[in-house]
Design a protein around this motif. Structure first.
Motif, PDB file in Angstrom:
ATOM      1  N   ALA A 215       0.835  -1.211   0.000  1.00  0.00           N
ATOM      2  CA  ALA A 215       0.000   0.000   0.000  1.00  0.00           C
ATOM      3  C   ALA A 215       0.868   1.259   0.000  1.00  0.00           C
ATOM      4  N   ASP A 216       1.977   1.222   0.760  1.00  0.00           N
ATOM      5  CA  ASP A 216       2.891   2.377   0.775  1.00  0.00           C
ATOM      6  C   ASP A 216       3.553   2.554  -0.584  1.00  0.00           C
ATOM      7  N   VAL A 217       3.893   1.422  -1.197  1.00  0.00           N
ATOM      8  CA  VAL A 217       4.540   1.463  -2.523  1.00  0.00           C
ATOM      9  C   VAL A 217       3.627   2.154  -3.539  1.00  0.00           C
ATOM     10  N   ALA A 218       2.373   1.703  -3.583  1.00  0.00           N
ATOM     11  CA  ALA A 218       1.445   2.239  -4.593  1.00  0.00           C
ATOM     12  C   ALA A 218       1.177   3.725  -4.356  1.00  0.00           C
ATOM     13  N   LYS A 219       1.000   4.079  -3.099  1.00  0.00           N
ATOM     14  CA  LYS A 219       0.714   5.492  -2.791  1.00  0.00           C
ATOM     15  C   LYS A 219       1.889   6.375  -3.206  1.00  0.00           C
ATOM     16  N   GLN A 220       3.083   5.943  -2.813  1.00  0.00           N
ATOM     17  CA  GLN A 220       4.264   6.757  -3.130  1.00  0.00           C
ATOM     18  C   GLN A 220       4.479   6.848  -4.645  1.00  0.00           C
ATOM     19  N   ALA A 221       4.267   5.742  -5.333  1.00  0.00           N
ATOM     20  CA  ALA A 221       4.482   5.751  -6.791  1.00  0.00           C
ATOM     21  C   ALA A 221       3.523   6.720  -7.470  1.00  0.00           C
ATOM     22  N   LEU A 222       2.257   6.715  -7.066  1.00  0.00           N
ATOM     23  CA  LEU A 222       1.306   7.629  -7.703  1.00  0.00           C
ATOM     24  C   LEU A 222       1.594   9.072  -7.311  1.00  0.00           C
ATOM     25  N   ASP A 223       2.006   9.273  -6.067  1.00  0.00           N
ATOM     26  CA  ASP A 223       2.358  10.639  -5.644  1.00  0.00           C
ATOM     27  C   ASP A 223       3.546  11.183  -6.443  1.00  0.00           C
ATOM     28  N   HIS A 224       4.440  10.274  -6.875  1.00  0.00           N
ATOM     29  CA  HIS A 224       5.677  10.724  -7.534  1.00  0.00           C
ATOM     30  C   HIS A 224       5.745  10.336  -9.008  1.00  0.00           C
ATOM     31  N   LEU A 225       4.590  10.079  -9.580  1.00  0.00           N
ATOM     32  CA  LEU A 225       4.576   9.663 -10.990  1.00  0.00           C
ATOM     33  C   LEU A 225       5.202  10.716 -11.906  1.00  0.00           C
ATOM     34  N   ALA A 226       5.101  11.967 -11.509  1.00  0.00           N
ATOM     35  CA  ALA A 226       5.670  13.028 -12.354  1.00  0.00           C
ATOM     36  C   ALA A 226       7.130  13.309 -12.004  1.00  0.00           C
ATOM     37  N   ASP A 227       7.711  12.515 -11.103  1.00  0.00           N
ATOM     38  CA  ASP A 227       9.088  12.772 -10.661  1.00  0.00           C
ATOM     39  C   ASP A 227      10.074  11.769 -11.254  1.00  0.00           C
ATOM     40  N   GLY A 228       9.754  11.266 -12.463  1.00  0.00           N
ATOM     41  CA  GLY A 228      10.623  10.281 -13.118  1.00  0.00           C
ATOM     42  C   GLY A 228      11.955  10.882 -13.503  1.00  0.00           C
ATOM     43  N   PRO A 229      12.813  10.118 -14.119  1.00  0.00           N
ATOM     44  CA  PRO A 229      12.496   8.821 -14.721  1.00  0.00           C
ATOM     45  C   PRO A 229      12.417   7.647 -13.748  1.00  0.00           C
ATOM     46  N   THR A 230      13.024   7.773 -12.551  1.00  0.00           N
ATOM     47  CA  THR A 230      13.193   6.580 -11.732  1.00  0.00           C
ATOM     48  C   THR A 230      12.809   6.900 -10.294  1.00  0.00           C
ATOM     49  N   TRP A 231      12.088   5.983  -9.669  1.00  0.00           N
ATOM     50  CA  TRP A 231      11.761   6.168  -8.255  1.00  0.00           C
ATOM     51  C   TRP A 231      12.130   4.882  -7.526  1.00  0.00           C
ATOM     52  N   ILE A 232      13.082   4.992  -6.590  1.00  0.00           N
ATOM     53  CA  ILE A 232      13.565   3.811  -5.870  1.00  0.00           C
ATOM     54  C   ILE A 232      12.866   3.775  -4.519  1.00  0.00           C
ATOM     55  N   PHE A 233      11.857   2.928  -4.417  1.00  0.00           N
ATOM     56  CA  PHE A 233      11.082   2.892  -3.172  1.00  0.00           C
ATOM     57  C   PHE A 233      11.969   2.441  -2.013  1.00  0.00           C
ATOM     58  N   GLY A 234      11.869   3.172  -0.909  1.00  0.00           N
ATOM     59  CA  GLY A 234      12.603   2.782   0.295  1.00  0.00           C
ATOM     60  C   GLY A 234      14.001   3.364   0.365  1.00  0.00           C
ATOM     61  N   SER A 235      14.441   4.008  -0.715  1.00  0.00           N
ATOM     62  CA  SER A 235      15.784   4.591  -0.708  1.00  0.00           C
ATOM     63  C   SER A 235      15.747   5.965  -0.044  1.00  0.00           C
ATOM     64  N   GLN A 236      16.867   6.318   0.598  1.00  0.00           N
ATOM     65  CA  GLN A 236      16.944   7.664   1.158  1.00  0.00           C
ATOM     66  C   GLN A 236      17.076   8.694   0.052  1.00  0.00           C
ATOM     67  N   ASN A 237      17.464   8.216  -1.108  1.00  0.00           N
ATOM     68  CA  ASN A 237      17.614   9.096  -2.264  1.00  0.00           C
ATOM     69  C   ASN A 237      16.854   8.463  -3.433  1.00  0.00           C
ATOM     70  N   PRO A 238      15.506   8.547  -3.387  1.00  0.00           N
ATOM     71  CA  PRO A 238      14.689   7.747  -4.324  1.00  0.00           C
ATOM     72  C   PRO A 238      14.860   8.104  -5.796  1.00  0.00           C
ATOM     73  N   THR A 239      15.363   9.305  -6.083  1.00  0.00           N
ATOM     74  CA  THR A 239      15.594   9.629  -7.495  1.00  0.00           C
ATOM     75  C   THR A 239      17.068   9.454  -7.855  1.00  0.00           C
ATOM     76  N   GLY A 240      17.830   8.880  -6.931  1.00  0.00           N
ATOM     77  CA  GLY A 240      19.277   8.735  -7.134  1.00  0.00           C
ATOM     78  C   GLY A 240      19.631   7.525  -7.985  1.00  0.00           C
ATOM     79  N   GLY A 241      20.921   7.221  -8.011  1.00  0.00           N
ATOM     80  CA  GLY A 241      21.393   6.149  -8.889  1.00  0.00           C
ATOM     81  C   GLY A 241      21.445   4.804  -8.184  1.00  0.00           C
TER      82      GLY A 241
END
Ligand SMILES: NC(=O)c1ccc[n+]([C@@H]2O[C@H](COP(=O)([O-])OP(=O)(O)OC[C@H]3O[C@@H](n4cnc5c(N)ncnc54)[C@H](OP(=O)(O)O)[C@@H]3O)[C@@H](O)[C@H]2O)c1
Length: 269
Positions: A215-241
């Motif tokens: 449930a947390d995964v889906a919520k976060q993904a939809l909240d950040h759908l416009a923050d691509g290209p990549t979203w790393i769930f659970g990372s301290q730096n979710p848009t990082g490498g």
């Protein structure tokens, strides 16, 4: 707070692999944001029961399409079954590997079916459903991938390779479509508590340990759908490498292999 999505991504969303686990969580989250949903899965009874649950809980329209995404005509059938709907969001979720074994311990057909579901059908989904989104300058695509994409790992060969494919495909489509009003996200997951994950651990006789809540995964993904290209769930730096950073490929592969031998990688599944 949930982000409204109907204007940008409605009125219908598809979840490919949408009857349990992460896909079911996406269906809940999309319906909660007032999207009608098309749910795709193989087991008809589970699919229909879950669809009824979503209808009853949110009052949105739900259409079910029972098919096997590892078959060659799956996406053509899905396109036919939804040709009367405006699909504003496509979540390609199905992709787990319930049986992580050494490469040669699995029959060739199983490898090829995994590749078909996780690569061929993903390309076809992006092509068939992305084109109308680009034409109308509005929409979203989420390809669910895994930390297994970061480096090769023993017992993860075909699975990890398909997840790397999905990661790069999503990132490239993000680059192409970002000025077309279509948001694309490569959603990288680590260990997440789903029936598929539990089957893997049960087969190995290992405890589940810590795992993300779908449930947390889906919520976060939809909240950040416009923050691509990549979203790393659970990372301290979710848009990082990649978490392997500048580690040599050899060391990264050895680390991934140690991880997959002891448990399903927390950086992959
Ligand atoms: N769970 C984890 O720990 C984890 C970790 C990293 C990444 N991921 C990624 O997260 C995504 C979701 O994983 P998950 O654990 O929820 O399990 P999953 O097995 O990938 O997804 C389960 C859903 O997909 C459907 N499905 C599976 N194979 C299908 C097929 N061939 N055709 C049609 N539908 C199919 C299932 O229904 P039916 O069985 O009825 O078809 C169910 O609705 C995957 O892409 C996986 O790679 C998961």
């Amino acid at each position: 707070m949930t982000t409204a999505v109907t204007g940008q991504y409605g009125p219908w969303g598809i979840v490919a692999g949408g009857s349990d686990g992460v896909g079911a969580a996406f269906a809940h989250e999309m319906a909660a944001r007032n999207l009608n949903v098309v749910l795709v899965a193989r087991r008809v009874t589970v699919l229909e029961a879950f669809a009824e649950e979503i209808r009853a809980e949110y009052g949105v329209e739900v259409r079910t399409v029972a098919l096997d995404l590892s078959t060659p005509d799956a996406l053509a059938r899905l396109a036919d079954a939804t040709s009367d709907l405006e699909i504003g969001l496509f979540v390609y979720n199905a992709g787990g590997d319930d049986y992580s074994t050494p490469f040669l311990d699995k029959d060739l057909d199983t490898h090829l079916k995994l590749i078909h579901r996780n690569c061929d059908s993903v390309v076809e989904a992006a092509y068939r459903f992305g084109a109308p989104m680009v034409a109308r300058q509005r929409g979203g695509v989420i390809l669910v991938t895994s930390g297994a994409a970061w480096a090769g790992g023993a017992t993860l060969a075909t699975y990890g390779a398909t997840k790397a494919f999905d990661l790069l495909l999503a990132e490239a489509l993000w680059a192409e479509w970002r000025t077309s009003g279509v948001d694309v996200l490569a959603l990288v997951l680590g260990k997440t508590d789903t029936p598929s994950m539990r089957r893997v651990f049960d087969a190995k006789g290992e405890p589940y340990g810590d795992a993300a809540d779908p449930a947390d995964v889906a919520k976060q993904a939809l909240d950040h759908l416009a923050d691509g290209p990549t979203w790393i769930f659970g990372s301290q730096n979710p848009t990082g490498g990649s978490p392997f950073g500048a580690t040599s490929r050899r060391d990264a592969v050895l680390a991934m292999s140690r991880h997959s031998h002891t448990s399903r990688a927390s950086t992959g599944s």
